[in-house]
Design an enzyme around this catalytic site. Structure first.
Site, PDB file in Angstrom:
ATOM      1  N   GLY A  71      32.260  40.418  43.140  1.00  0.00           N
ATOM      2  CA  GLY A  71      30.705  40.061  43.445  1.00  0.00           C
ATOM      3  C   GLY A  71      30.324  38.705  42.612  1.00  0.00           C
ATOM      4  O   GLY A  71      29.662  38.082  43.333  1.00  0.00           O
ATOM      5  N   THR A  72      30.919  38.602  41.259  1.00  0.00           N
ATOM      6  CA  THR A  72      30.220  37.395  40.737  1.00  0.00           C
ATOM      7  C   THR A  72      30.844  36.016  41.260  1.00  0.00           C
ATOM      8  O   THR A  72      29.917  35.245  41.273  1.00  0.00           O
ATOM      9  CB  THR A  72      30.697  37.822  39.233  1.00  0.00           C
ATOM     10  OG1 THR A  72      30.462  38.929  38.659  1.00  0.00           O
ATOM     11  CG2 THR A  72      30.435  36.638  38.232  1.00  0.00           C
ATOM     12  N   ASN A 151      20.244  46.152  41.823  1.00  0.00           N
ATOM     13  CA  ASN A 151      21.180  47.009  40.929  1.00  0.00           C
ATOM     14  C   ASN A 151      20.641  48.105  40.228  1.00  0.00           C
ATOM     15  O   ASN A 151      21.155  48.999  39.654  1.00  0.00           O
ATOM     16  CB  ASN A 151      22.203  46.316  40.329  1.00  0.00           C
ATOM     17  CG  ASN A 151      21.919  45.075  39.821  1.00  0.00           C
ATOM     18  OD1 ASN A 151      21.008  44.185  40.384  1.00  0.00           O
ATOM     19  ND2 ASN A 151      22.084  44.832  38.506  1.00  0.00           N
ATOM     20  N   GLN A 179      25.615  46.127  45.943  1.00  0.00           N
ATOM     21  CA  GLN A 179      25.116  47.437  45.790  1.00  0.00           C
ATOM     22  C   GLN A 179      24.766  48.145  47.233  1.00  0.00           C
ATOM     23  O   GLN A 179      24.759  49.321  47.273  1.00  0.00           O
ATOM     24  CB  GLN A 179      23.760  47.518  45.153  1.00  0.00           C
ATOM     25  CG  GLN A 179      23.839  47.226  43.496  1.00  0.00           C
ATOM     26  CD  GLN A 179      24.799  48.331  42.678  1.00  0.00           C
ATOM     27  OE1 GLN A 179      24.636  49.481  43.047  1.00  0.00           O
ATOM     28  NE2 GLN A 179      25.218  47.577  41.734  1.00  0.00           N
ATOM     29  N   SER A 199      31.558  43.845  47.006  1.00  0.00           N
ATOM     30  CA  SER A 199      32.511  43.855  46.088  1.00  0.00           C
ATOM     31  C   SER A 199      33.047  45.421  45.965  1.00  0.00           C
ATOM     32  O   SER A 199      32.465  46.364  46.202  1.00  0.00           O
ATOM     33  CB  SER A 199      31.918  43.845  44.554  1.00  0.00           C
ATOM     34  OG  SER A 199      32.730  44.061  43.915  1.00  0.00           O
ATOM     35  N   ALA A 200      34.690  45.524  46.010  1.00  0.00           N
ATOM     36  CA  ALA A 200      35.116  46.823  46.267  1.00  0.00           C
ATOM     37  C   ALA A 200      34.967  47.990  45.330  1.00  0.00           C
ATOM     38  O   ALA A 200      34.893  49.045  45.812  1.00  0.00           O
ATOM     39  CB  ALA A 200      36.652  46.417  46.363  1.00  0.00           C
ATOM     40  N   HIS A 201      34.727  47.442  44.073  1.00  0.00           N
ATOM     41  CA  HIS A 201      34.604  48.555  43.032  1.00  0.00           C
ATOM     42  C   HIS A 201      33.460  49.394  43.137  1.00  0.00           C
ATOM     43  O   HIS A 201      33.082  50.469  42.365  1.00  0.00           O
ATOM     44  CB  HIS A 201      34.866  48.115  41.836  1.00  0.00           C
ATOM     45  CG  HIS A 201      33.659  47.257  41.042  1.00  0.00           C
ATOM     46  ND1 HIS A 201      33.131  47.941  39.822  1.00  0.00           N
ATOM     47  CD2 HIS A 201      33.413  45.812  41.104  1.00  0.00           C
ATOM     48  CE1 HIS A 201      32.299  47.001  39.619  1.00  0.00           C
ATOM     49  NE2 HIS A 201      32.374  45.644  40.101  1.00  0.00           N
ATOM     50  N   THR A 237      46.820  33.057  43.832  1.00  0.00           N
ATOM     51  CA  THR A 237      47.864  33.970  44.514  1.00  0.00           C
ATOM     52  C   THR A 237      46.941  35.143  44.879  1.00  0.00           C
ATOM     53  O   THR A 237      46.118  35.555  44.122  1.00  0.00           O
ATOM     54  CB  THR A 237      48.720  34.457  43.522  1.00  0.00           C
ATOM     55  OG1 THR A 237      49.529  33.312  43.108  1.00  0.00           O
ATOM     56  CG2 THR A 237      49.895  35.277  44.165  1.00  0.00           C
ATOM     57  N   CYS A 325      25.751  44.916  33.239  1.00  0.00           N
ATOM     58  CA  CYS A 325      26.309  43.574  32.914  1.00  0.00           C
ATOM     59  C   CYS A 325      25.352  42.995  31.769  1.00  0.00           C
ATOM     60  O   CYS A 325      25.862  42.344  30.713  1.00  0.00           O
ATOM     61  CB  CYS A 325      26.224  42.525  33.638  1.00  0.00           C
ATOM     62  SG  CYS A 325      26.855  43.260  35.387  1.00  0.00           S
TER      63      CYS A 325
HETATM   64  N1  PLP Z   1      25.823  41.527  42.312  1.00  0.00           N
HETATM   65  C1  PLP Z   1      25.192  43.036  42.104  1.00  0.00           C
HETATM   66  C2  PLP Z   1      23.806  43.226  42.670  1.00  0.00           C
HETATM   67  C3  PLP Z   1      25.824  43.591  41.224  1.00  0.00           C
HETATM   68  O1  PLP Z   1      25.343  45.172  40.935  1.00  0.00           O
HETATM   69  C4  PLP Z   1      27.073  43.262  40.663  1.00  0.00           C
HETATM   70  C5  PLP Z   1      27.845  44.329  39.493  1.00  0.00           C
HETATM   71  O2  PLP Z   1      27.225  45.078  39.068  1.00  0.00           O
HETATM   72  C6  PLP Z   1      27.693  41.990  40.864  1.00  0.00           C
HETATM   73  C7  PLP Z   1      26.992  41.299  41.592  1.00  0.00           C
HETATM   74  C8  PLP Z   1      28.858  41.707  40.301  1.00  0.00           C
HETATM   75  O3  PLP Z   1      29.954  42.283  40.968  1.00  0.00           O
HETATM   76  P1  PLP Z   1      31.377  42.186  40.441  1.00  0.00           P
HETATM   77  O4  PLP Z   1      31.364  43.466  39.333  1.00  0.00           O
HETATM   78  O5  PLP Z   1      32.327  42.534  41.521  1.00  0.00           O
HETATM   79  O6  PLP Z   1      31.631  41.014  39.901  1.00  0.00           O
END
Ligand code: PLP
Length: 394
Positions: A71-72, A151, A179, A199-201, A237, A325
């Protein structure tokens, strides 16, 4: 000791089926998806199949899905890539004030390099009302970015309306759906967004893999350079096992979205009702109705969120005093402050996020522990004594 995980918005455990799907790509099918030999082709075929599967699930074209490290990275790419590629349209960029740090830090960097960045306010529920965007947008705005779901407080945003306003002014629209994806319906075509991050996690997939949806015809500048992967748009890669895992996780999440969400929502609602009945002086942060089913965020007055977090951790309960974060920083949440919550209440706020493995017994245990911990911490709180008019002896 009993352990209860109520931090699913920070990350989710990998689903066993996802792990099984990924396994061969760590060992016997290890080829580099860019190599021209049969080992490479095996990897490339898996990546192609995963891309097609994700595109079909999201009802978009496979060529509109670009794999990233999460996501970042997707947020960084969307914001900086569009800002630089479309700067001839204008240098105004609009983002909401409650975005994830991945967006806000990127926006700050753009500001430093001469962009005019506008931060949209939210109402007291954490909603970006369309009229706020109407006021801020000008014809030299190149990009508007508002997250689909927050989030910290889980508020869902009126993405379709906001996107429509952006388009009326010739601006592109990006949404961070990290989210929202796998938790509430994400309608890329219906919303008509130009770029979308996931984002997969966050949906029982692996960490370190995500994607940016980029509508056909839109060309952000490259962000990660140094290779011809992702149709020469993102070097590096390809993480084949993670890509395979993300596709499998998305399929499981979307196939079971209604069942999982209603189960999670029922537990969350039971938790919220119990806390509100049993703990005095709590504020339920965010919008009661338009919110992620897994999210509950409370401000417990007269105590510090961190003290409560540590007490609950000692009881085996994992929750969060802000986004994962920003935990580690003791600053009050920018999201809660943006909703107008006073600083002392923002300091006493805790996010509980539920998931598909949460049980009623887990929730009952957490309710008992929260009631007890808040009572104990308030006994030690000078603010609470003062509020009750008790004398303080030092
Ligand atoms: N954007 C939102 C709304 C999130 O909640 C998060 C992670 O907490 C991210 C971006 C970042 O995603 P990633 O952990 O995959 O970098």
């Amino acid at each position: 000791m009993r352990k209860v995980y109520l931090d699913y918005s920070a990350t989710t455990p990998l689903d066993e089926c996802v792990f099984e799907a990924m396994k061969p790509y760590f060992t016997e099918k290890f080829g580099n998806a860019n190599s021209l030999h049969c080992f490479g082709r095996e990897g490339a075929n898996a990546v192609d199949a995963a891309r097609r599967k994700i595109a079909e699930l999201l009802k978009v074209k496979p060529t509109e899905i670009y794999f990233t490290s999460g996501g970042t990275e997707s947020d960084n790419w969307a914001l900086k890539g569009i800002a630089s590629a479309y700067s001839q349209k204008g240098k105004r960029i609009i983002v909401s004030s409650i975005e994830h740090a991945a967006m806000l830090a990127s926006a700050e960097q753009l500001e430093k390099s001469g962009y005019d960045v506008v931060y949209l306010p939210v109402n007291d529920m954490g909603v970006v009302l369309p009229e706020y965007l109407e006021k801020a947008i000008t014809d030299d705005t190149s990009l508007v970015s508002v997250m689909a779901a927050n989030n910290e407080i889980g508020t869902l945003q009126p993405i379709k309306e906001l996107c429509e306003i952006a388009h009326r002014h010739g601006a592109l629209f990006h949404t961070d759906a990290v989210q929202a994806m796998g938790s509430v319906p994400v309608d890329i075509r219906g919303w008509n967004v130009d770029l979308l991050t996931f984002s997969a996690h966050k949906f029982y997939g692996p960490k370190g893999i995500g994607a940016l949806y980029i509508k056909s015809g839109i060309k952000p500048d490259k962000f990660v350079t140094g290779g011809h992967q992702e149709r020469s748009m993102r070097g590096g890669t390809t993480n084949v096992p993670a890509v395979v895992g993300m596709a499998e996780a998305l399929k499981l999440a979307l196939d079971n979205l209604e069942d999982n969400s209603s189960k999670v929502k029922e537990l969350r609602d039971y938790f919220v009702k119990s806390i509100e009945q049993r703990v005095p002086y709590v504020v339920y942060n965010g919008d009661r109705l338009h919110r992620l089913p897994q999210n509950a965020n409370f401000a417990f007055e007269f105590i510090e969120g961190e003290s409560l977090l540590l007490r609950l951790d000692m009881a085996g309960i994992a929750c969060s005093s802000g986004s994962a974060c920003s935990s580690g920083s003791l600053d009050p949440s920018h999201v809660l402050l943006a909703t107008g919550l006073p600083i002392e209440k923002a300091h006493g706020s805790i996010r509980f996020s539920f998931g598909k493995y949460t049980t009623k017994e887990d929730v009952d245990y957490v309710i008992e522990q929260v009631v007890k911990a808040v009572e104990d911490l308030r006994k030690l709180s000078p603010l609470f004594s003062e509020f009750k008019g008790e004398k303080q002896y030092v």
